[in-house]
Design a protein around this motif. Structure first.
Motif, short mmCIF file in Angstrom:
data_model
loop_
_atom_site.label_atom_id
_atom_site.label_comp_id
_atom_site.label_asym_id
_atom_site.label_seq_id
_atom_site.Cartn_x
_atom_site.Cartn_y
_atom_site.Cartn_z
N ASN A 1 8.92 -7.21 -9.09
CA ASN A 1 8.66 -8.35 -8.18
C ASN A 1 9.98 -9.01 -7.78
O ASN A 1 10.19 -9.35 -6.62
N ALA A 2 10.86 -9.22 -8.80
CA ALA A 2 12.13 -9.88 -8.54
C ALA A 2 12.96 -9.09 -7.54
O ALA A 2 13.54 -9.67 -6.60
N LYS B 1 11.73 -6.73 -5.50
CA LYS B 1 10.93 -6.57 -4.28
C LYS B 1 11.07 -7.79 -3.37
O LYS B 1 11.19 -7.65 -2.15
N PHE B 2 11.06 -9.01 -3.97
CA PHE B 2 11.07 -10.19 -3.11
C PHE B 2 12.47 -10.80 -2.95
O PHE B 2 12.60 -11.95 -2.56
N ASP C 1 15.65 -14.49 -9.84
CA ASP C 1 16.13 -13.79 -8.65
C ASP C 1 16.55 -14.78 -7.60
O ASP C 1 16.29 -15.99 -7.73
N LEU D 1 -1.01 -18.30 -8.36
CA LEU D 1 -0.53 -17.02 -8.87
C LEU D 1 -1.00 -16.79 -10.29
O LEU D 1 -1.21 -17.73 -11.06
N GLU E 1 -4.60 -12.30 -6.33
CA GLU E 1 -4.05 -13.46 -5.60
C GLU E 1 -2.65 -13.09 -5.10
O GLU E 1 -1.79 -12.71 -5.91
N VAL F 1 0.54 -14.35 -2.27
CA VAL F 1 1.02 -15.41 -1.39
C VAL F 1 1.43 -14.77 -0.08
O VAL F 1 2.25 -13.85 -0.06
N SER G 1 6.36 -11.35 2.54
CA SER G 1 5.49 -10.67 1.59
C SER G 1 4.54 -9.72 2.30
O SER G 1 4.09 -8.75 1.70
N GLY H 1 1.42 -4.34 -2.28
CA GLY H 1 1.07 -4.96 -3.57
C GLY H 1 -0.42 -5.22 -3.64
O GLY H 1 -1.06 -5.52 -2.63
N SER H 2 -0.93 -5.07 -4.88
CA SER H 2 -2.37 -5.28 -5.08
C SER H 2 -2.68 -6.74 -5.45
O SER H 2 -3.82 -7.18 -5.46
N LEU I 1 -2.16 -7.79 -8.52
CA LEU I 1 -2.64 -7.77 -9.90
C LEU I 1 -1.50 -7.85 -10.91
O LEU I 1 -1.74 -8.10 -12.08
N GLY I 2 -0.27 -7.62 -10.43
CA GLY I 2 0.87 -7.52 -11.35
C GLY I 2 1.06 -8.75 -12.22
O GLY I 2 1.11 -8.66 -13.45
N LEU I 3 1.11 -9.90 -11.61
CA LEU I 3 1.33 -11.14 -12.38
C LEU I 3 0.14 -11.45 -13.29
O LEU I 3 0.33 -11.90 -14.43
P1 ADP Z 1 2.00 -7.53 -5.94
O1 ADP Z 1 1.66 -6.26 -6.49
O2 ADP Z 1 1.32 -7.94 -4.70
O3 ADP Z 1 3.38 -7.85 -6.03
P2 ADP Z 1 1.93 -9.47 -7.99
O4 ADP Z 1 0.82 -9.98 -8.81
O5 ADP Z 1 2.96 -8.84 -8.75
O6 ADP Z 1 1.27 -8.52 -6.91
O7 ADP Z 1 2.50 -10.60 -7.15
C1 ADP Z 1 1.62 -11.47 -6.51
C2 ADP Z 1 2.37 -12.18 -5.44
O8 ADP Z 1 3.31 -13.07 -5.99
C3 ADP Z 1 3.17 -11.36 -4.61
O9 ADP Z 1 2.42 -10.78 -3.56
C4 ADP Z 1 4.23 -12.29 -4.09
O10 ADP Z 1 3.74 -12.90 -2.92
C5 ADP Z 1 4.44 -13.22 -5.18
N1 ADP Z 1 5.60 -12.91 -5.98
C6 ADP Z 1 5.61 -12.34 -7.20
N2 ADP Z 1 6.86 -12.27 -7.72
C7 ADP Z 1 7.66 -12.85 -6.79
C8 ADP Z 1 9.04 -13.08 -6.72
N3 ADP Z 1 9.90 -12.74 -7.68
N4 ADP Z 1 9.55 -13.69 -5.62
C9 ADP Z 1 8.75 -14.05 -4.61
N5 ADP Z 1 7.40 -13.87 -4.64
C10 ADP Z 1 6.88 -13.25 -5.71
#
Ligand code: ADP
Length: 763
Positions: free
Chosen positions: A652-653, A655-656, A680, A693, A698, A700, A705, A710-711, A713-715
């Motif tokens: 995620n770090a 990716k974003f 990050d 989150l 869920e 954002v 983004s 992304g699904s 579900l990661g967080l």
């Molecule tokens: P995804 O697989 O969509 O990344 P996550 O559950 O990992 O699903 O993340 C959910 C959402 O949280 C992401 O779609 C993103 O919008 C936001 N997000 C997560 N990590 C970060 C990050 N390090 N910086 C910015 N936004 C983040």
């Protein structure tokens, strides 16, 4: 005799005529003082009685001696006559000595106890008079030995001897001429003195009586001596008598019972003025038998009351009763300390009864002290009595409330309070009384009770019940408020019960819906797990075959496009497999089937491995990736899950993050916890979105983004896995500046935890 007449300035009475005054002054001058005389009289009387007793004793003794002498003379005379009369020839013949003796005795010779014995030459008693005398036998035996009478005869005279039988007697003996016979006269001394004794007894009795009488007179004189002083009217008495004619002045010695009345007092009773002192007995004879004046005075003395005011009845000379009111003071004489009642007597109201003055005063006091307004009217509607409260209540002047004032006058003069309300109070069907409550114009309340008296008048008692009424009103208001409050409370309770019922219904519905939702969720999870499982098998085939085709393991595909398609199919399959794996994990977590496989792991090592995985992607985009902290950090945890967590967060770090950005991983120990912070310099997350989150699926949404896969579900999975280890995940972010996700893991034994709480907390 000089005529008595009243004279001013010279006492109540004086005697006219200068001669008498001179004599009186002379006598008063030379006579011993009254008190001295009073003391002398008993001594003089006592002395007189002693002298009289001595004289009387002498006189008694003299008369006794005279009596004895007379008896002796009488005895000798009788003996001489009888001895001369006895005839010797008759005695010589020895025939009738008894008859001869009886004839020879003079008249009354054998009276007064006298005994006559006639004895012969041998001394034998031959005859006796009286004939029944007990003297018998020999004369010497009767007279006793040692006496000279029988030998000396008439020469011995009359002798007083003790006879042989012990009798004290006068005896004389005569020798009968010309014979040897002897004539003996015996008279017991007791018989000789009998007449003297009875006379003496009477005289002694007379003396005793006379002495007692004299002592009585002396005592009376001693007792009554102060009368003279008392009965002389003093200046005050004279002034009172002159100032108030028709008013009798009393001066009463309460210790001795002497009463001195002024002339008007006599006049009140229709009596002639008497200058002598009156005793209480005299007064009592004039006093009504029901009026015990003395008892009342005794009570005053006993209780130390000085003021005396009493009504009583005295009998008038005509026979009718005169009700007299005596008012005075009880004082004590300075010299003798004897109490005196000095006062004035006037004719009182004929209806007044003894003790009425006191009783009236007490009644007035009692009526005055009660807290109610009191008034009493007689049967002619005249005022008898009222108290000051009644007077104040009606605003009456003092002269209007005098006894005898008519009802009409009093009511006319009264500032009658205006009654604004009047309520009759329940009254036991009594026509003789009525009770009511009235409210006055000034707001005060009265409880009035009116009752007929036996004599036709009526009595009225008014009680101020304003306070009571006010408290009643307050109580009524309070009660009213209380009732209103109770009604409100009832209403509120009803509403509460209604709301409670609604809540119960809602809770039931909620529980129902929750059960349904949980059931649906479970069904969804199971469905996802099943479908994921089912999807994975064909997907693995797709991935495998596409990889084979991509690598042209069985020969070239021919056209360049096929090679490109095969690559896309492979990457899409890989991504799809990742998503399906995520869904499977999430389903497991939600179904509570995810369990930890704990072991000793080196967190620093796992972090390093995870960084290696994302390092290529980071390098491709020019993102610096660095780690800070200890080289080793052993804890107990599930290696596979920890790696999955760190891979999610690191990817995620990266990716974003913007190209050319930076990702720092920092391991620290704090408060017994291991903290892994992944920071990050990426796009950041809006504050409002942070709270969302961590929940499954869920994401954002923003411009950036959207361009990322992304699904969502990661967080959520990371959070659930951290919490399974007993730790927490915290997200701090600032839009446009970057994000820091911190995992806190317990260093010691991890503990299981449910996945319920929201994951993130706003920074
Ligand atoms: P995804 O697989 O969509 O990344 P996550 O559950 O990992 O699903 O993340 C959910 C959402 O949280 C992401 O779609 C993103 O919008 C936001 N997000 C997560 N990590 C970060 C990050 N390090 N910086 C910015 N936004 C983040």
């Amino acid at each position: 005799m000089a005529r008595a007449r009243p004279a001013r300035g010279a006492g109540i009475y004086s005697i006219t005529g200068p001669r008498w005054q001179d004599i009186r002054a002379l006598v008063d001058q030379h006579l011993p003082s009254q008190e001295r005389l009073r003391q002398l009289v008993p001594i003089l009387v006592f002395g007189f009685l002693i002298v009289a007793s001595l004289g009387f004793n002498y006189q008694i003794g003299s008369s006794k001696d005279a009596r004895m002498t007379a008896a002796q003379r009488q005895l000798a005379l009788n003996a001489d006559i009888a001895s001369l009369k006895l005839r010797a020839e008759v005695l010589a013949s020895g025939t009738d000595w008894q008859g001869e003796l009886a004839q020879s005795l003079p008249l009354r010779a054998a009276r007064e106890g006298r005994v006559v014995l006639l004895s012969d030459a041998a001394g034998s008693i031959q005859a006796r008079v009286p004939i029944g005398s007990h003297y018998q036998g020999n004369l010497l035996t009767v007279l006793g030995p040692g006496q000279p009478l029988t030998i000396m005869g008439a020469d011995a005279g009359v002798m007083r001897i003790a006879l042989n039988d012990g009798t004290d007697a006068l005896v004389t003996v005569r020798n009968v001429p010309r014979t040897d016979a002897q004539l003996t006269f015996i008279q017991p001394v007791a018989s000789a003195l009998a007449g003297w004794r009875s006379g003496a007894t009477i005289e002694v009795l007379l003396l005793i009586c006379g002495g007692l009488l004299l002592m009585l007179f002396a005592g009376a004189f001693w007792y009554f001596a102060p009368i003279r002083k008392a009965r002389e009217p003093d200046a005050l008495t004279r002034e009172l008598t002159e100032a108030i004619p028709g008013c009798g002045v009393w001066r009463w010695n309460l210790a001795r019972g002497h009463i001195d009345w002024s002339p008007p007092m006599y006049a009140l009773l229709g009596l002639q003025p008497d200058s002598s002192m009156m005793s209480y007995g005299t007064l009592a004879s004039k006093l009504h038998r029901d009026d015990d004046l003395r008892a009342e005075l005794d009570r005053h003395l006993r209780e130390g009351l000085n003021l005396f005011d009493q009504c009583f009845r005295l009998r008038h000379a005509d026979g009718h009763w005169v009700t007299t009111r005596l008012r005075g003071h009880i004082t004590r004489d300075a010299d003798t300390g004897e109490p005196y009642l000095t006062g004035m007597a006037v004719m009182a109201d004929p209806n007044a009864v003894p003790g009425a003055a006191d009783a009236n005063a007490r009644l007035r006091d009692a009526v005055e002290t009660i807290s109610e307004a009191f008034v009493l009217w007689d049967n002619h509607n005249r005022l008898v009595m009222c108290n000051s409260k009644y007077q104040q209540f009606h605003g009456l002047a003092d002269d209007m409330v005098q006894p005898g004032s008519s009802y009409d006058e009093v009511i006319a003069a009264a500032s009658e309070p205006i009654v604004s309300k009047r309520f009759a109070v329940a009254n036991k069907n009594d026509h003789q009384s009525r009770t009511y409550e009235a409210q006055l114009e000034d707001g005060r309340w009265l409880h009035i009770n009116e009752r007929r008296t036996r004599d036709g008048g009526y009595v009225s008692v008014g009680t101020d019940i304003t306070d009571l009424k006010q408290s009643q009103t307050k109580n009524a208001e309070s009660e009213h408020q209380l009732r209103a409050s109770v009604a409100e409370l009832r209403l509120s309770r009803r509403e509460l019960e209604h709301q409670k019922q609604q809540l119960v219904d809602l809770a039931e519905k909620y529980a129902l819906e929750k059960n349904r939702a949980e059931a649906a969720n479970r069904a969804k999870s199971e469905f996802l797990a099943n479908i994921s499982h089912e999807l994975r098998t064909p997907l693995n085939a797709i991935i495998g075959f596409s990889e084979v085709m991509q690598q042209s393991l069985f020969g070239p595909l021919g056209h360049e496009k096929y090679q490109e398609y095969a690559r896309d199919i492979y990457s899409s399959g890989e991504y799809l497999l990742e998503v399906i794996n995520d869904i499977l994990d999430m389903s497991k977590i939600e179904a509570g089937r995810m369990t930890l496989d704990l072991g000793d792991v080196d967190v620093a090592d796992i972090v390093q491995d995870s960084m290696k995985v994302v390092s290529q992607a980071a390098a491709e985009r020019g993102i610096a990736l660095e780690r800070q902290g200890p080289e080793h950090f052993p804890i107990q945890a599930d290696r596979r899950y920890l790696k999955q967590i760190f891979l999610n967060l690191l990817s995620n770090a990266v990716k974003f993050s913007q190209d050319g950005g930076r990702v720092d991983v920092r391991l620290t120990r704090s408060n017994g916890q291991l903290k892994i912070a992944i920071k990050d310099t990426g796009i950041g997350i809006a504050q409002t979105d942070i709270a969302k989150l961590g929940r499954p699926f869920e994401q954002v949404e923003n411009q950036f983004s959207k361009s990322h896969q992304g699904s969502g579900l990661g967080l959520a999975i990371s959070r659930a896995l951290v919490e399974l280890h007993g730790g927490t995940i915290e997200i701090k972010s600032r839009e446009g500046y970057g994000t820091t996700v911190t995992c806190s893991l317990p260093i010691r034994t991890p503990r299981p935890a449910n996945v319920e709480e929201p994951l993130a907390k706003s920074a």
